[in-house]
Design an enzyme around this catalytic site. Structure first.
Site, mmCIF file in Angstrom:
data_model
loop_
_atom_site.group_PDB
_atom_site.id
_atom_site.type_symbol
_atom_site.label_atom_id
_atom_site.label_comp_id
_atom_site.label_asym_id
_atom_site.label_seq_id
_atom_site.Cartn_x
_atom_site.Cartn_y
_atom_site.Cartn_z
ATOM 1 N N GLU A 132 -5.773 -15.236 -7.060
ATOM 2 C CA GLU A 132 -4.337 -14.599 -7.334
ATOM 3 C C GLU A 132 -3.778 -13.634 -6.236
ATOM 4 O O GLU A 132 -4.573 -13.358 -5.202
ATOM 5 C CB GLU A 132 -5.020 -13.458 -8.449
ATOM 6 C CG GLU A 132 -3.895 -12.435 -8.965
ATOM 7 C CD GLU A 132 -2.672 -13.262 -9.617
ATOM 8 O OE1 GLU A 132 -2.098 -14.168 -9.131
ATOM 9 O OE2 GLU A 132 -2.525 -12.838 -11.165
ATOM 10 N N ASP A 133 -2.394 -13.604 -6.277
ATOM 11 C CA ASP A 133 -1.804 -12.943 -5.134
ATOM 12 C C ASP A 133 -2.065 -11.400 -5.158
ATOM 13 O O ASP A 133 -2.166 -11.052 -4.090
ATOM 14 C CB ASP A 133 -0.376 -13.356 -4.969
ATOM 15 C CG ASP A 133 0.483 -13.176 -6.393
ATOM 16 O OD1 ASP A 133 -0.428 -12.840 -7.391
ATOM 17 O OD2 ASP A 133 1.582 -13.480 -6.455
ATOM 18 N N ASP A 136 -1.565 -5.875 -9.884
ATOM 19 C CA ASP A 136 -0.697 -4.553 -10.223
ATOM 20 C C ASP A 136 -1.160 -3.649 -11.281
ATOM 21 O O ASP A 136 -2.088 -2.868 -10.885
ATOM 22 C CB ASP A 136 0.792 -5.125 -10.353
ATOM 23 C CG ASP A 136 1.882 -4.213 -10.486
ATOM 24 O OD1 ASP A 136 1.394 -3.051 -9.979
ATOM 25 O OD2 ASP A 136 3.097 -4.305 -10.818
ATOM 26 N N PHE A 185 7.115 -2.641 -4.111
ATOM 27 C CA PHE A 185 7.284 -4.042 -4.620
ATOM 28 C C PHE A 185 7.300 -4.760 -3.226
ATOM 29 O O PHE A 185 8.046 -4.629 -2.369
ATOM 30 C CB PHE A 185 8.441 -4.353 -5.267
ATOM 31 C CG PHE A 185 8.483 -5.667 -5.943
ATOM 32 C CD1 PHE A 185 7.604 -5.820 -7.061
ATOM 33 C CD2 PHE A 185 8.938 -6.797 -5.323
ATOM 34 C CE1 PHE A 185 7.412 -6.850 -7.912
ATOM 35 C CE2 PHE A 185 8.964 -8.131 -6.253
ATOM 36 C CZ PHE A 185 7.956 -8.087 -7.315
ATOM 37 N N ARG A 198 9.629 -16.466 -1.269
ATOM 38 C CA ARG A 198 8.350 -17.200 -1.113
ATOM 39 C C ARG A 198 8.270 -18.002 0.442
ATOM 40 O O ARG A 198 7.176 -18.201 0.742
ATOM 41 C CB ARG A 198 8.073 -18.356 -2.282
ATOM 42 C CG ARG A 198 7.899 -17.715 -3.569
ATOM 43 C CD ARG A 198 7.360 -18.746 -4.372
ATOM 44 N NE ARG A 198 7.815 -18.575 -6.044
ATOM 45 C CZ ARG A 198 6.974 -17.866 -6.798
ATOM 46 N NH1 ARG A 198 5.801 -16.897 -6.453
ATOM 47 N NH2 ARG A 198 7.273 -17.649 -8.002
HETATM 48 P P1 IMP Z 1 -0.329 -7.050 -13.266
HETATM 49 O O1 IMP Z 1 -0.411 -7.755 -14.798
HETATM 50 O O2 IMP Z 1 0.692 -5.760 -13.539
HETATM 51 O O3 IMP Z 1 -1.522 -6.777 -12.584
HETATM 52 O O4 IMP Z 1 0.731 -8.089 -12.450
HETATM 53 C C1 IMP Z 1 0.244 -9.242 -11.805
HETATM 54 C C2 IMP Z 1 1.255 -10.231 -11.338
HETATM 55 O O5 IMP Z 1 2.666 -9.429 -11.364
HETATM 56 C C3 IMP Z 1 1.012 -10.644 -10.257
HETATM 57 O O6 IMP Z 1 0.428 -11.965 -10.374
HETATM 58 C C4 IMP Z 1 2.513 -10.980 -9.509
HETATM 59 O O7 IMP Z 1 3.067 -12.228 -10.034
HETATM 60 C C5 IMP Z 1 3.410 -10.030 -10.063
HETATM 61 N N1 IMP Z 1 3.414 -8.955 -9.268
HETATM 62 C C6 IMP Z 1 3.009 -7.689 -9.558
HETATM 63 N N2 IMP Z 1 3.312 -6.942 -8.255
HETATM 64 C C7 IMP Z 1 4.092 -7.610 -7.350
HETATM 65 C C8 IMP Z 1 4.796 -7.381 -6.111
HETATM 66 O O8 IMP Z 1 4.741 -6.297 -5.498
HETATM 67 N N3 IMP Z 1 5.497 -8.380 -5.653
HETATM 68 C C9 IMP Z 1 5.527 -9.648 -6.273
HETATM 69 N N4 IMP Z 1 4.807 -9.971 -7.417
HETATM 70 C C10 IMP Z 1 4.302 -8.843 -8.106
#
Ligand code: IMP
Length: 217
Positions: A132-133, A136, A185, A198
C-alpha cells in the site's frame, strides 16, 4: 511495526529548485518531502527485511491500486534482485492487484469500496504481502484485511511506504513501513490528488494552489 524513518512535524523538506520537478506542477507544491533517491534506498532495505523474514516460502504480493503501483513495482524488483544474488535463499514472488476507492479531494469519504482486481479466492493458503502507498486513518487497511482474511491466506503481512501521523487514526500499524510523515496531504510516486501528480517522482506536499486547481467540484 518494524523500524521506520520518522519525519518530524517541523521538517521543512527541500525547495523545489534543488531537484527536478515537472514544469506543470511547479506552482502546485509546497516542498519535496522525500526525494526519489531516498525512496529507492529505503525500499531496498524493506525488500531485504521482507526477504529475510519470508525466506524460502513463496510470497503473493497484493498491490493496492492505483497508489501502490510504483512502490509495489520497485519493492518486487528489489526482492527479485535479492533472489538473483542469493545462492542459498530465494523467495518466489506472485503479483496480484486490488483496486479500492476511498478518497475525494484531500479527505477520506469513509466509504471504502473494492472496485476491481484479481479473484481473491486464489489467496487461499498463500503468504500474502499487501503493498500500500499510505496509511492515513487506517480504515482502508482494516477493511481490506478483513476482506482478505475471508479468503483464508496462510499469513498476511502489510508493507506501507508511508504512515501518516494524524489524530483520528484507528491505531493500525503495518508490519513494514518506509516513513512516518506529518499530517499533510502528499502527492507523487503514484500518490494522487484526484488522479493528478502520479507522474511525479518525488513525494511532495501539495499547496493550496494545487488543491484548488485540481479539486473535484
Ligand atoms: P485511510 O483509510 O484513511 O487510511 O486512507 C488510505 C488511503 O487514502 C490511501 O490508500 C490513499 O489512497 C489515500 N490517502 C491518504 N492520505 C493520502 C495523501 O496524503 N496523499 C494521497 N493519498 C492519500
Amino acid at each position: 511495526m518494524g523500524p521506520y524513518i520518522e519525519i518530524s512535524d517541523t521538517y521543512a523538506g527541500y525547495a523545489l529548485s534543488y531537484f527536478c520537478v515537472p514544469k506543470h506542477y511547479e506552482e502546485d507544491l509546497e516542498n519535496i518531502l522525500i526525494p526519489s533517491g531516498i525512496i529507492q534506498d529505503r525500499i531496498e532495505r524493506l525488500a531485504r527485511d521482507i526477504f529475510q523474514d519470508v525466506k524460502d516460502e513463496p510470497l503473493t504480493t497484493v498491490c493496492v491500486l492505483k497508489g501502490g503501483y510504483r512502490f509495489c513495482t520497485d519493492l518486487v524488483d528489489k526482492i527479485t534482485t535479492l533472489n538473483r544474488y542469493h545462492g542459498s535463499v530465494s523467495v518466489p514472488v506472485n503479483v496480484d492487484f486490488i483496486r479500492l476507492k476511498s478518497y475525494e479531494n484531500d479527505s477520506s469519504t469513509g466509504d471504502i469500496q473494492v472496485i476491481g482486481g484479481d479473484n481473491l479466492k486464489g489467496l487461499k493458503g498463500q503468504n500474502v504481502l499487501v503493498v500500500e502507498d499510505i496509511i492515513d486513518t487506517g480504515r482502508t487497511m482494516e477493511k481490506l484485511l478483513a476482506i482478505l482474511k475471508e479468503n483464508e491466506p496462510k499469513t498476511i503481512r502489510v508493507a506501507s511506504l508511508l504512515v501518516k501521523r494524524r489524530p483520528g487514526s484507528t491505531g493500525y500499524r503495518p508490519d513494514y513501513c518506509g516513513f512516518e510523515i506529518p499530517n499533510k496531504f502528499v502527492v507523487g510516486y503514484a500518490l494522487d490528488y484526484n488522479e493528478y501528480f502520479r507522474d511525479l517522482n518525488h513525494i511532495c506536499v501539495i499547496n493550496e494552489n494545487g488543491k484548488k486547481k485540481y479539486a473535484v467540484a
